[in-house]
Design an enzyme around this catalytic site. Sequence first.
Site, PDB file in Angstrom:
ATOM      1  N   HIS A   1       0.855  -1.192   0.000  1.00 30.32           N
ATOM      2  CA  HIS A   1       0.000   0.000   0.000  1.00 30.32           C
ATOM      3  C   HIS A   1       0.891   1.242   0.000  1.00 30.32           C
ATOM      4  CE1 HIS A   1      -2.807   3.034   1.479  1.00 30.32           C
ATOM      5  NE2 HIS A   1      -3.787   2.214   1.115  1.00 30.32           N
TER       6      HIS A   1
ATOM      7  N   TYR B   1     -14.861   3.977   7.538  1.00 33.60           N
ATOM      8  CA  TYR B   1     -15.421   2.664   7.187  1.00 33.60           C
ATOM      9  C   TYR B   1     -16.893   2.547   7.584  1.00 33.60           C
ATOM     10  CZ  TYR B   1     -10.784   1.447   5.748  1.00 33.60           C
ATOM     11  OH  TYR B   1      -9.588   1.412   5.064  1.00 33.60           O
TER      12      TYR B   1
ATOM     13  N   ASP C   1     -12.803   2.376  -1.120  1.00 27.88           N
ATOM     14  CA  ASP C   1     -12.027   2.724   0.063  1.00 27.88           C
ATOM     15  C   ASP C   1     -12.677   3.930   0.727  1.00 27.88           C
ATOM     16  OD1 ASP C   1     -10.014   2.511   1.876  1.00 27.88           O
ATOM     17  OD2 ASP C   1      -8.471   3.420   0.627  1.00 27.88           O
ATOM     18  N   HIS C   2     -12.838   3.836   1.994  1.00 30.75           N
ATOM     19  CA  HIS C   2     -13.445   4.891   2.813  1.00 30.75           C
ATOM     20  C   HIS C   2     -14.802   5.307   2.234  1.00 30.75           C
ATOM     21  CE1 HIS C   2      -9.044   6.016   3.949  1.00 30.75           C
ATOM     22  NE2 HIS C   2      -9.364   4.792   4.254  1.00 30.75           N
TER      23      HIS C   2
ATOM     24  N   CYS D   1      -3.729   2.332  -4.603  1.00 32.43           N
ATOM     25  CA  CYS D   1      -4.706   3.128  -3.851  1.00 32.43           C
ATOM     26  C   CYS D   1      -4.802   4.496  -4.516  1.00 32.43           C
ATOM     27  CB  CYS D   1      -4.278   3.251  -2.387  1.00 32.43           C
ATOM     28  SG  CYS D   1      -5.394   4.308  -1.438  1.00 32.43           S
TER      29      CYS D   1
ATOM     30  N   HIS E   1      -7.495  -0.112  -4.244  1.00 32.57           N
ATOM     31  CA  HIS E   1      -8.373   0.705  -3.387  1.00 32.57           C
ATOM     32  C   HIS E   1      -8.888   1.849  -4.240  1.00 32.57           C
ATOM     33  CE1 HIS E   1      -6.270  -0.326   0.721  1.00 32.57           C
ATOM     34  NE2 HIS E   1      -6.854  -1.360   0.169  1.00 32.57           N
TER      35      HIS E   1
HETATM   36  C1  DNO Z   1      -6.565   2.940   5.368  1.00 31.03           C
HETATM   37  C2  DNO Z   1      -5.920   1.775   4.787  1.00 31.03           C
HETATM   38  C3  DNO Z   1      -4.521   1.531   5.311  1.00 31.03           C
HETATM   39  C4  DNO Z   1      -4.007   0.226   4.744  1.00 31.03           C
HETATM   40  C5  DNO Z   1      -2.614  -0.131   5.148  1.00 31.03           C
HETATM   41  C6  DNO Z   1      -2.155  -1.336   4.411  1.00 31.03           C
HETATM   42  O1  DNO Z   1      -7.728   3.090   5.252  1.00 31.03           O
HETATM   43  O2  DNO Z   1      -5.953   1.806   3.422  1.00 31.03           O
HETATM   44  O3  DNO Z   1      -4.551   1.453   6.694  1.00 31.03           O
HETATM   45  O4  DNO Z   1      -4.818  -0.808   5.204  1.00 31.03           O
HETATM   46  O5  DNO Z   1      -1.758   0.916   4.920  1.00 31.03           O
HETATM   47  O6  DNO Z   1      -1.143  -1.966   5.094  1.00 31.03           O
END
Ligand code: DNO
Length: 409
Positions: free
Chosen positions: A234, A381, A362-363, A272, A299
């Site tokens: 990530h 989340y 994501d989020h 991401c 992501h």
């Molecule tokens: C946040 C996530 C990060 C991710 C880590 C992966 O929302 O995308 O915490 O899980 O960086 O190791």
Amino acid sequence: MLEETWRWFGPKDPVSLADVRQAGATGIVTALHHIRNGEVWPLEEIQHRKALIEQNGLTWSVVESIPVHEGIKTRTGNYRQYLDNYKECIVNLAQAGIDTVCYNFMPVLDWTRTDLDFPMPDGSTGLRFDAVEFAAFELYVLQRPGAEYLYTDEQQRRARAQLDAMTDAQVKRLTRTIIAGLPGSEESYTIEQFREALGMYADVGDHELRQNLYAFLREIVPVAESVGVRLAIHPDDPPYPILGLPRVVSTETDARALLAAVDSPTNGLCFCTGSYGVRPDNDLIGMVERLGSRFHFIHLRSTERSRDGDAAWGNPGQFSFQEANHLEGDVPMVGVMQALLKEQQRRQAEGRTDLRMPFRPDHGHRMLDDLTSGKRTNPGYTAIGRLRGLAELRGLMWGLSSQIMANKA
Ligand code: DNO
């Protein structure tokens, strides 16, 4: 079509597996969060968690994350033991039939924000990183030695004014938001512990951290490869150095260097868009076209850089940003999705077996019943905010995919 997944924090997550089914995702992204960072995940526990997911009609698609112990990142203390434990986790996951592992190599802090409930114009709230608030914390709350060299006099003046305008409760909240660990980060500090953790990096600069990352990969990739597990790193969030700590996975150049350091298909990326997308010099669509063959996890989220103030703030690139709706903001989501679908076709044409290309929304903002139900969902989340994100992304994917098929026919 890419596999639709959803992050679930385990049985205590107020957003349940049954909720995930209704959101329409098929894959679960999770970790054994109750196991301490650095320890082995026993096979039975993995199997038990997997069975629970499958009882709900879902699959365990990706592990996010097996956290990398600070000892490994700094190559100090018991790091050899932690490396062995990491390998054992991977072998155990493979034995349970789980083949994708996400991780990160950010020093001390995983993802970082200054506000978890920033009001959006539509009445929802979202996550925000504010460079001025962060500087106020670093300079005047943490009082990090050397921090003053990172900021100009004008920036220090603005940070001071910011702090002076805050109540004690607001300063406390800001501090907690930064150091107490956001969901999934697996690290949480008091201010004293935080200073100590930063101290571990006194001799680890940019060069050293890169070397330590590559050394980690040289150890872990062969093991993962031998058991058929793919690794997805990530990127840094935010994608630039903070607190005087090095950050080495922020740009396409960084990503290329780490892929080349151990040039195996096992050694891959978690793409991401929200993290890479904060930097205007990251060409997201081009990154999919050029590096997509090494994406093992995706992501999808958008961020919006502050339009005002940053020029005055004076650190080009170190933007304040907030999380935007998934199809809005600075991330060109339509083009990214199109490029991802093309990458999937390429994989198919090459006879590759890794066609799932799992992505998760994501989020998401806190909205509607997220705001009023009293459910304590994890920052970023929420159920409904992510449901909206997934629904929008799914619609986009279906539309683009039928267009691609029509063009082929
Ligand atoms: C946040 C996530 C990060 C991710 C880590 C992966 O929302 O995308 O915490 O899980 O960086 O190791």
